[in-house]
Structure formats: C-alpha cells, structure tokens
Design an enzyme around this catalytic site. Structure first.
Site, PDB file in Angstrom:
ATOM      1  N   TYR A   1       0.791  -1.072   0.064  1.00 53.32           N
ATOM      2  CA  TYR A   1      -0.081  -0.024   0.015  1.00 53.32           C
ATOM      3  C   TYR A   1       1.049   1.315  -0.013  1.00 53.32           C
ATOM      4  O   TYR A   1       0.469   2.288  -0.596  1.00 53.32           O
ATOM      5  CB  TYR A   1      -1.060  -0.003   1.251  1.00 53.32           C
ATOM      6  CG  TYR A   1      -2.312   0.751   0.943  1.00 53.32           C
ATOM      7  CD1 TYR A   1      -3.120   0.571  -0.294  1.00 53.32           C
ATOM      8  CD2 TYR A   1      -2.541   1.750   2.115  1.00 53.32           C
ATOM      9  CE1 TYR A   1      -4.138   1.312  -0.223  1.00 53.32           C
ATOM     10  CE2 TYR A   1      -3.669   2.527   1.841  1.00 53.32           C
ATOM     11  CZ  TYR A   1      -4.439   2.199   0.673  1.00 53.32           C
ATOM     12  OH  TYR A   1      -5.502   3.000   0.544  1.00 53.32           O
TER      13      TYR A   1
ATOM     14  N   LYS B   1      -3.088   8.148   3.137  1.00 54.65           N
ATOM     15  CA  LYS B   1      -4.347   7.872   3.969  1.00 54.65           C
ATOM     16  C   LYS B   1      -4.103   8.479   5.620  1.00 54.65           C
ATOM     17  O   LYS B   1      -5.016   8.829   6.285  1.00 54.65           O
ATOM     18  CB  LYS B   1      -4.539   6.472   3.953  1.00 54.65           C
ATOM     19  CG  LYS B   1      -5.521   6.040   2.714  1.00 54.65           C
ATOM     20  CD  LYS B   1      -6.656   6.778   2.419  1.00 54.65           C
ATOM     21  CE  LYS B   1      -7.271   6.184   1.382  1.00 54.65           C
ATOM     22  NZ  LYS B   1      -8.473   6.877   0.595  1.00 54.65           N
TER      23      LYS B   1
HETATM   24  N1  LIG Z   1     -11.513  -0.460  -2.510  1.00 50.36           N
HETATM   25  C1  LIG Z   1     -11.019  -0.485  -1.221  1.00 50.36           C
HETATM   26  O1  LIG Z   1     -10.763  -1.643  -0.963  1.00 50.36           O
HETATM   27  C2  LIG Z   1     -11.178   0.586  -0.115  1.00 50.36           C
HETATM   28  C3  LIG Z   1     -10.897   0.335   1.023  1.00 50.36           C
HETATM   29  C4  LIG Z   1     -10.735   1.498   1.859  1.00 50.36           C
HETATM   30  C5  LIG Z   1     -10.955   2.828   1.572  1.00 50.36           C
HETATM   31  N2  LIG Z   1     -11.215   3.087   0.100  1.00 50.36           N
HETATM   32  C6  LIG Z   1     -11.218   4.380  -0.429  1.00 50.36           C
HETATM   33  O2  LIG Z   1     -12.435   4.389  -1.076  1.00 50.36           O
HETATM   34  C7  LIG Z   1     -12.567   5.605  -1.807  1.00 50.36           C
HETATM   35  C8  LIG Z   1     -13.415   5.240  -3.190  1.00 50.36           C
HETATM   36  O3  LIG Z   1     -12.482   4.306  -3.624  1.00 50.36           O
HETATM   37  P1  LIG Z   1     -12.981   3.071  -4.541  1.00 50.36           P
HETATM   38  O4  LIG Z   1     -12.596   1.872  -3.962  1.00 50.36           O
HETATM   39  O5  LIG Z   1     -14.743   2.981  -4.427  1.00 50.36           O
HETATM   40  O6  LIG Z   1     -12.654   2.997  -6.184  1.00 50.36           O
HETATM   41  P2  LIG Z   1     -13.232   3.958  -7.310  1.00 50.36           P
HETATM   42  O7  LIG Z   1     -12.116   3.613  -8.292  1.00 50.36           O
HETATM   43  O8  LIG Z   1     -14.597   3.434  -7.837  1.00 50.36           O
HETATM   44  O9  LIG Z   1     -13.151   5.356  -6.821  1.00 50.36           O
HETATM   45  C9  LIG Z   1     -12.222   6.217  -6.842  1.00 50.36           C
HETATM   46  C10 LIG Z   1     -12.783   7.689  -7.482  1.00 50.36           C
HETATM   47  O10 LIG Z   1     -11.567   8.577  -7.282  1.00 50.36           O
HETATM   48  C11 LIG Z   1     -11.935   9.182  -8.372  1.00 50.36           C
HETATM   49  N3  LIG Z   1     -10.765  10.283  -8.456  1.00 50.36           N
HETATM   50  C12 LIG Z   1      -9.426  10.149  -8.792  1.00 50.36           C
HETATM   51  N4  LIG Z   1      -8.749  11.212  -9.138  1.00 50.36           N
HETATM   52  C13 LIG Z   1      -9.699  12.075  -8.959  1.00 50.36           C
HETATM   53  C14 LIG Z   1      -9.426  13.681  -9.106  1.00 50.36           C
HETATM   54  N5  LIG Z   1      -8.296  14.123  -9.395  1.00 50.36           N
HETATM   55  N6  LIG Z   1     -10.614  14.474  -8.843  1.00 50.36           N
HETATM   56  C15 LIG Z   1     -11.822  13.934  -8.553  1.00 50.36           C
HETATM   57  N7  LIG Z   1     -11.875  12.383  -8.393  1.00 50.36           N
HETATM   58  C16 LIG Z   1     -10.717  11.738  -8.774  1.00 50.36           C
HETATM   59  C17 LIG Z   1     -12.207   8.597  -9.569  1.00 50.36           C
HETATM   60  O11 LIG Z   1     -12.910   9.161 -10.547  1.00 50.36           O
HETATM   61  C18 LIG Z   1     -12.805   7.469  -8.726  1.00 50.36           C
HETATM   62  O12 LIG Z   1     -14.357   7.676  -9.098  1.00 50.36           O
HETATM   63  C19 LIG Z   1     -10.969   6.107  -1.963  1.00 50.36           C
HETATM   64  O13 LIG Z   1     -10.537   7.059  -0.957  1.00 50.36           O
HETATM   65  C20 LIG Z   1     -10.401   4.638  -1.386  1.00 50.36           C
HETATM   66  O14 LIG Z   1      -9.088   4.915  -1.080  1.00 50.36           O
HETATM   67  C21 LIG Z   1     -11.096   1.961  -0.705  1.00 50.36           C
END
Ligand SMILES: NC(=O)c1ccc[n+]([C@@H]2O[C@H](COP(=O)([O-])OP(=O)(O)OC[C@H]3O[C@@H](n4cnc5c(N)ncnc54)[C@H](O)[C@@H]3O)[C@@H](O)[C@H]2O)c1
Length: 255
Positions: A154, A161
């Site tokens: 990570y 984060k």
């Molecule tokens: N998937 C996991 O395992 C997980 C676990 C914990 C936290 N998260 C967090 O959840 C959140 C959403 O991620 P996800 O897993 O749904 O994936 P996802 O790929 O569906 O969503 C990530 C989003 O970030 C957006 N993004 C990237 N660069 C950007 C910018 N410059 N301006 C505006 N938007 C931008 C993308 O368009 C996308 O919609 C993130 O913060 C991620 O770190 C994810």
C-alpha cells in the site's frame, strides 16, 4: 418522504463504476429519501451512464479535485440542482503506479505529491468548496484504509491515508464551531477500480477473508456505504473527528 435521510441533500463524489463505494452510497442515499448530486472526474459520459443505474436520475457535475477552477465553480454548479447541502461524501483516491506495490524506497517526490494532492489535501479542498452551502448540522464523510499500520504494497497511499485521517481531525477542529461534522469510514478491502490498480491487492483479500471475525465480503460495498450515510444522518449529532471501522472487525485483532 421517509427514510433515514428524508429531505437531505447530498453531494457524492467518486462514482466511476457501479462497483465504486460512492455508487452504493448514492443508491442507498436515494433509497433513504435523500436528493443526490454527483461529481465525476474525467470520463464524464461514463459517470453519467453509471448514474442512470441509480434508482432516480442524478445530475453529474465535473470535478477534478486538483483543479482550482473546478473547485471555485463547484458551489454555484451545485446550486443549479439543490439550494444547500446537508452532506458531502469524499470518495476519492489516486496514486501513480510508482507509489504502490513495493517500490516505496524509490518513489519520486513528484508522484508522492500527486497522491497526496488527490487523496489527502482534496478532503480539505472539497470541504471548503462546499462550505457556502453547508449549515449547522451538516457533515462530511470520507473513506480511508486504516492508516495506523504499514501494510504490504500500500506504500505511499498508506502515507496519503494517514494524512487524510489527520486532515479529517483538523477539519473537525476548524468546522466544529460552525456545527459541521467531519468523519471517516475505514473500509476493509473491496474490489473496486481503485483497488484493482494496486499490485498485490490479493494479500489484503486473503488476510481479511481468513481473519475478519465477522467474515468479509470483498464485493459488497453496502456496509461501508451504510456507515457513511449513518454518519451523515441525524443519528450521530455529537460525533466528529471519528473513524468508524467497517472491516468485519479485522482492526480489533492482533495476529
Ligand atoms: N476499495 C477498497 O478496498 C477501499 C478500502 C478503503 C478505502 N477505500 C477508499 O474509498 C474511496 C473510493 O474508492 P473506491 O474503492 O470506491 O474506488 P473507485 O475507483 O471506484 O473510486 C475512486 C474515485 O476517485 C476518483 N478520482 C481520482 N482522481 C480524482 C481527481 N483528481 N478528482 C476527482 N476524483 C478523482 C475516480 O474518478 C473514482 O471515481 C477512495 O478514497 C479509496 O481509497 C477503498
């Protein structure tokens, strides 16, 4: 109108596929009586197509969180659809490939800076851009991946984060006097587009599947989404600067 979020107006960022955590947030929010406005990054026509799969149509506003121009225009664009915001969902993360996957010692600063700009600083930028629309009682929720540990692969996203978690606490400090709450949900691993771009992500999948005391479904975004919405509801009126783990209980155990 009935439901946990009856009459609430929410801005939801981060929808890119119907696997996005933000998609589940938007869907359940509508089911619970909220009016949802989405923002989309880059591939707007794709986001608009995905938005059509929601129970009700939701407008999509273009937002790159690194664009000052987009951030300055955001409040006026949101006002074209709703007259204020009761909740803002930050569901945004990005890191260049060199930031993830085991090359921690060699990642150049420019790439780390991009990760921090998009994934960390943006919680502050988005919140400040929405402030003119927010009244006492409103809230902001973001998504983290427990940053108290140094995980395999990570890497710099973990550092970003950790910064996000700190940013959330500072926002709670500065916005508490305005009656605005700022909280995070620490989700376990979920198979979204962002997760698939992490080489070695299966290490998390295996660990969670084996160890989470409640068990963990890698393809069910709903528990994390529900927690985001609970935090934006009227049922956490005195909670801010908090991180709620939605990880099947993984964080609570030692080895
Ligand atoms: N998937 C996991 O395992 C997980 C676990 C914990 C936290 N998260 C967090 O959840 C959140 C959403 O991620 P996800 O897993 O749904 O994936 P996802 O790929 O569906 O969503 C990530 C989003 O970030 C957006 N993004 C990237 N660069 C950007 C910018 N410059 N301006 C505006 N938007 C931008 C993308 O368009 C996308 O919609 C993130 O913060 C991620 O770190 C994810």
């Amino acid at each position: 109108m009935s439901g946990l979020l009856a009459g609430k107006r929410l801005l939801v960022t981060g929808v890119i596929t119907d696997q996005s955590i933000a998609f589940s947030v938007a869907k359940i929010a509508q089911e619970q009586g909220a009016t949802v406005v989405l923002t989309g990054f880059g591939r707007l026509s794709l986001v608009e197509r995905i938005a059509k799969r929601l129970p009700q149509p939701a407008p999509v506003i273009e937002l790159d969180v690194t664009s000052t121009e987009h951030l300055e225009a955001l409040a006026d664009k949101v006002r074209e659809h709703v007259d204020g915001l009761d909740g803002v969902v930050h569901s945004i993360g990005f890191a260049p490939a060199s930031c993830l996957g085991g090359g921690f010692l060699d990642t150049p600063w420019e790439d780390v800076a991009t990760a921090v700009h998009v994934s960390t600083y943006s919680l502050k930028s988005l919140t400040v851009a929405c402030l003119p629309l927010m009244a006492p009682g409103s809230g902001v929720v973001g998504l983290t991946f427990d940053a108290t540990k140094a995980w395999p692969v990570y890497d710099w996203m973990g550092v970003a984060k950790a910064g996000l978690e700190s940013t959330s606490r500072y926002l709670a400090r500065y916005l508490g006097p305005k009656g605005i709450r700022v909280n995070l949900v620490a989700a376990g691993p979920l198979r979204t587009m962002a997760a698939k771009s992490i080489p070695g992500f299966e290490k998390f999948e295996d660990a969670w599947t084996e160890r989470a005391p409640l068990g963990w479904n890698l393809t069910d975004q709903e528990p994390a989404a529900r927690a985001c919405l609970a935090l934006l509801s009227d049922w956490f009126p005195a909670t801010t600067g908090e991180i709620v783990h939605v990880d099947g209980g993984f964080h609570a155990l030692g080895v």
